[in-house]
Enzyme design. Structure first.
Site, PDB file in Angstrom:
ATOM      1  N   HIS A 283      -3.491 -17.375   6.458  1.00 31.45           N
ATOM      2  CA  HIS A 283      -2.222 -17.921   5.939  1.00 31.45           C
ATOM      3  C   HIS A 283      -1.108 -16.872   5.854  1.00 31.45           C
ATOM      4  O   HIS A 283       0.048 -17.209   5.663  1.00 31.45           O
ATOM      5  CB  HIS A 283      -2.434 -18.610   4.575  1.00 31.45           C
ATOM      6  CG  HIS A 283      -2.623 -17.649   3.437  1.00 31.45           C
ATOM      7  ND1 HIS A 283      -3.832 -17.451   2.829  1.00 31.45           N
ATOM      8  CD2 HIS A 283      -1.752 -16.821   2.809  1.00 31.45           C
ATOM      9  CE1 HIS A 283      -3.705 -16.550   1.873  1.00 31.45           C
ATOM     10  NE2 HIS A 283      -2.448 -16.136   1.836  1.00 31.45           N
ATOM     11  N   ASP A 284      -1.484 -15.592   6.006  1.00 30.50           N
ATOM     12  CA  ASP A 284      -0.467 -14.530   5.872  1.00 30.50           C
ATOM     13  C   ASP A 284       0.324 -14.253   7.140  1.00 30.50           C
ATOM     14  O   ASP A 284       1.381 -13.621   7.085  1.00 30.50           O
ATOM     15  CB  ASP A 284      -1.156 -13.200   5.497  1.00 30.50           C
ATOM     16  CG  ASP A 284      -1.463 -13.116   4.020  1.00 30.50           C
ATOM     17  OD1 ASP A 284      -0.755 -13.756   3.224  1.00 30.50           O
ATOM     18  OD2 ASP A 284      -2.424 -12.395   3.669  1.00 30.50           O
TER      19      ASP A 284
ATOM     20  N   GLY B  68     -10.572  -0.042   9.338  1.00 28.97           N
ATOM     21  CA  GLY B  68      -9.931  -0.228  10.629  1.00 28.97           C
ATOM     22  C   GLY B  68      -8.866  -1.298  10.542  1.00 28.97           C
ATOM     23  O   GLY B  68      -8.674  -1.905   9.492  1.00 28.97           O
ATOM     24  N   ASP B  69      -8.192  -1.483  11.676  1.00 23.32           N
ATOM     25  CA  ASP B  69      -7.121  -2.471  11.772  1.00 23.32           C
ATOM     26  C   ASP B  69      -7.647  -3.612  12.639  1.00 23.32           C
ATOM     27  O   ASP B  69      -7.987  -3.392  13.804  1.00 23.32           O
ATOM     28  CB  ASP B  69      -5.910  -1.781  12.414  1.00 23.32           C
ATOM     29  CG  ASP B  69      -4.727  -2.710  12.582  1.00 23.32           C
ATOM     30  OD1 ASP B  69      -4.927  -3.944  12.653  1.00 23.32           O
ATOM     31  OD2 ASP B  69      -3.596  -2.199  12.659  1.00 23.32           O
ATOM     32  N   PHE B  70      -7.731  -4.811  12.065  1.00 21.87           N
ATOM     33  CA  PHE B  70      -8.361  -5.900  12.842  1.00 21.87           C
ATOM     34  C   PHE B  70      -7.515  -6.369  14.031  1.00 21.87           C
ATOM     35  O   PHE B  70      -7.977  -7.140  14.853  1.00 21.87           O
ATOM     36  CB  PHE B  70      -8.868  -7.047  11.968  1.00 21.87           C
ATOM     37  CG  PHE B  70      -7.927  -7.674  10.956  1.00 21.87           C
ATOM     38  CD1 PHE B  70      -6.608  -7.959  11.252  1.00 21.87           C
ATOM     39  CD2 PHE B  70      -8.410  -8.023   9.688  1.00 21.87           C
ATOM     40  CE1 PHE B  70      -5.769  -8.562  10.332  1.00 21.87           C
ATOM     41  CE2 PHE B  70      -7.573  -8.631   8.744  1.00 21.87           C
ATOM     42  CZ  PHE B  70      -6.247  -8.890   9.069  1.00 21.87           C
TER      43      PHE B  70
ATOM     44  N   TYR C  75       0.800  -1.220   0.000  1.00 26.12           N
ATOM     45  CA  TYR C  75       0.000   0.000   0.000  1.00 26.12           C
ATOM     46  C   TYR C  75       0.835   1.274   0.000  1.00 26.12           C
ATOM     47  O   TYR C  75       0.303   2.361   0.137  1.00 26.12           O
ATOM     48  CB  TYR C  75      -0.977  -0.003   1.194  1.00 26.12           C
ATOM     49  CG  TYR C  75      -1.891  -1.231   1.202  1.00 26.12           C
ATOM     50  CD1 TYR C  75      -2.224  -1.881   0.019  1.00 26.12           C
ATOM     51  CD2 TYR C  75      -2.413  -1.726   2.389  1.00 26.12           C
ATOM     52  CE1 TYR C  75      -3.033  -3.006   0.020  1.00 26.12           C
ATOM     53  CE2 TYR C  75      -3.237  -2.853   2.398  1.00 26.12           C
ATOM     54  CZ  TYR C  75      -3.532  -3.491   1.205  1.00 26.12           C
ATOM     55  OH  TYR C  75      -4.341  -4.599   1.204  1.00 26.12           O
TER      56      TYR C  75
ATOM     57  N   ASP D 240     -11.673  -3.489   6.373  1.00 27.35           N
ATOM     58  CA  ASP D 240     -10.285  -3.592   5.882  1.00 27.35           C
ATOM     59  C   ASP D 240      -9.551  -2.308   6.255  1.00 27.35           C
ATOM     60  O   ASP D 240     -10.150  -1.351   6.784  1.00 27.35           O
ATOM     61  CB  ASP D 240     -10.277  -3.826   4.353  1.00 27.35           C
ATOM     62  CG  ASP D 240      -9.061  -4.636   3.895  1.00 27.35           C
ATOM     63  OD1 ASP D 240      -7.927  -4.184   4.160  1.00 27.35           O
ATOM     64  OD2 ASP D 240      -9.239  -5.698   3.279  1.00 27.35           O
TER      65      ASP D 240
HETATM   66  N1  SAM Z   1     -10.292 -11.447   1.806  1.00 24.39           N
HETATM   67  C1  SAM Z   1      -9.825 -11.037   0.508  1.00 24.39           C
HETATM   68  C2  SAM Z   1      -9.791 -12.201  -0.461  1.00 24.39           C
HETATM   69  O1  SAM Z   1      -9.943 -13.347  -0.040  1.00 24.39           O
HETATM   70  O2  SAM Z   1      -9.618 -11.923  -1.664  1.00 24.39           O
HETATM   71  C3  SAM Z   1      -8.460 -10.378   0.580  1.00 24.39           C
HETATM   72  C4  SAM Z   1      -7.342 -11.254   1.022  1.00 24.39           C
HETATM   73  S1  SAM Z   1      -5.793 -10.403   1.134  1.00 24.39           S
HETATM   74  C5  SAM Z   1      -4.650 -11.720   1.049  1.00 24.39           C
HETATM   75  C6  SAM Z   1      -5.734  -9.925   2.846  1.00 24.39           C
HETATM   76  C7  SAM Z   1      -6.577  -8.718   3.169  1.00 24.39           C
HETATM   77  O3  SAM Z   1      -6.415  -8.414   4.580  1.00 24.39           O
HETATM   78  C8  SAM Z   1      -6.168  -7.470   2.414  1.00 24.39           C
HETATM   79  O4  SAM Z   1      -7.299  -6.872   1.847  1.00 24.39           O
HETATM   80  C9  SAM Z   1      -5.554  -6.591   3.490  1.00 24.39           C
HETATM   81  O5  SAM Z   1      -5.691  -5.199   3.258  1.00 24.39           O
HETATM   82  C10 SAM Z   1      -6.324  -7.014   4.722  1.00 24.39           C
HETATM   83  N2  SAM Z   1      -5.598  -6.668   5.963  1.00 24.39           N
HETATM   84  C11 SAM Z   1      -4.289  -6.838   6.217  1.00 24.39           C
HETATM   85  N3  SAM Z   1      -3.971  -6.392   7.449  1.00 24.39           N
HETATM   86  C12 SAM Z   1      -5.118  -5.922   7.977  1.00 24.39           C
HETATM   87  C13 SAM Z   1      -5.441  -5.315   9.231  1.00 24.39           C
HETATM   88  N4  SAM Z   1      -4.491  -5.132  10.166  1.00 24.39           N
HETATM   89  N5  SAM Z   1      -6.715  -4.948   9.453  1.00 24.39           N
HETATM   90  C14 SAM Z   1      -7.680  -5.129   8.491  1.00 24.39           C
HETATM   91  N6  SAM Z   1      -7.438  -5.707   7.292  1.00 24.39           N
HETATM   92  C15 SAM Z   1      -6.171  -6.086   7.037  1.00 24.39           C
END
Ligand code: SAM
Length: 343
Positions: free
Chosen positions: A251-252, A231-233, A142, A205
């Site tokens: 998985h991330d 927001g930040d989850f 980003y 997100d």
């Molecule tokens: N869920 C979607 C999909 O399956 O296509 C997107 C998957 S992508 C690998 C991970 C998503 O998590 C991204 O949109 C990213 O911006 C969001 N994300 C990452 N860190 C985050 C946070 N701290 N709070 C909220 N969302 C977050």
């Protein structure tokens, strides 16, 4: 000395050439060859070369490579798209994979070029591939509008293609509200409201993502609304819902971050509420499907899991009755329910 000719190891030979085939697909997509051929009769190499501003001899070789790979048809009149190129490789096709292909070329290819170092060091190779080490995977995506748009388009293309199978893997009609955490462009959310018209869906997100979602919204006038919240989850209050969704999120992240996230979801989930996880679920040997195993080579801090590993993980955070559906699509689904408080 054996008289008979050796049996060709065709699988190995295909793998030896695999990188050339992938790159040919990526470059043809990047140069918009499939877009240029859409809705047109057969075109000659020279005309396509002029359209895309490339050399005639280079374009001709690339077009022949695409024809050899079954992506284009070649006749004496020229080149045309196959049906599958029209459906998946043009950038505006309904189920276009263009976004993910460009992400593969611009982001994954440089990372995989450094696979040897990745394996030796056991870490992601951002510093070698892009000259910088990002502390968070997503900050990396980003930092520029262009990279963010590219990443969101990549997520959108896979999410859109898999949304129906994820949304229908289980009957979700008992739920009134859902929150798709890390729901990105809202591709799954839009599918959910189509299939379950009484379900109110919020996509949650990061603010950078939510600010950029309008480009990806479906244009139909009668689309049921989806709400977007930023927001930040890991830190901010999660919207209330009786179904939480984590699609391609777990998985991330490393275990410590997953601990924070699942503890927070579990804390806001009322008994009987549910969590739907969409991921590629590995078999118990953890070698199938290869797509998931190969994804692991990106060396993010997270990992791919088997069905029993997801079950165990979710149980640790108070989720029970875990059901797993292998969809046959690019993403599988895991549904579990928050345990009632002990009597
Ligand atoms: N869920 C979607 C999909 O399956 O296509 C997107 C998957 S992508 C690998 C991970 C998503 O998590 C991204 O949109 C990213 O911006 C969001 N994300 C990452 N860190 C985050 C946070 N701290 N709070 C909220 N969302 C977050």
């Amino acid at each position: 000395v054996s008289e008979s000719a050796p049996k060709l190891p065709s699988k190995i030979l295909d793998l030896m050439d695999g990188f050339r085939a992938s790159k040919a697909l990526f470059v043809a997509s990047k140069l918009k060859i499939f877009d240029n051929l859409k809705d047109k009769g057969p075109l000659k190499a020279v005309d396509i070369a002029n359209e895309i501003g490339a050399s005639v001899c280079g374009t001709e070789r690339l077009l022949d490579a695409c024809a050899a790979l079954g992506l284009l048809e070649k006749t004496p009149q020229g080149y045309s798209n196959t049906d599958s190129a029209n459906a998946y490789l043009t950038s505006d096709g309904e189920y276009s994979l263009h976004g993910y292909i460009i992400h593969s070329n611009d982001h994954l290819w440089p990372l995989f070029t450094n696979l040897e170092s990745a394996v030796k060091e056991g870490s992601r190779q951002n510093h070698r591939a892009f000259g910088k080490k990002a502390d968070d995977l997503f900050k990396d995506y980003y930092h520029s509008q262009e990279v963010k748009q590219r990443f969101m388009a990549a997520m959108h293309s896979i999410a859109h293609l898999t949304a129906r199978d994820v949304a229908t893997a289980f009957d979700l009609s008992r739920f009134k509200s859902a929150c798709d955490l890390g729901g990105c462009t809202g591709a799954l959310a839009h599918e959910l409201v189509q299939i379950y018209p009484n379900l109110k869906v919020t996509v949650f997100d990061l603010p950078e993502v939510i600010a950029n979602t309008s480009y990806f919204q479906p244009s139909g006038q009668h689309m049921a609304p989806v709400t977007f919240a930023s927001g930040d989850f890991f830190k901010d209050n999660l919207p209330e819902a009786d179904l939480y969704i984590l699609s391609r999120v777990l998985h991330d992240w490393p275990d410590e971050k997953i601990h924070v996230l699942l503890s927070r979801i579990s804390a806001v989930c009322k008994p009987g509420s549910a969590l739907l996880v969409a991921e590629i679920v590995l078999d118990e040997k953890k070698t199938y499907p290869p797509r998931a195993v190969l994804q692991s080579l990106s060396m993010t801090e997270g990992k791919q899991r088997s069905g029993s590993e997801y079950k165990q993980l979710l149980e640790k955070y108070g989720f029970t009755n875990t059901q797993i559906k292998i969809t046959g699509n690019l993403l599988d689904a895991v549904l579990c329910f928050k345990k009632s408080l002990s009597p």
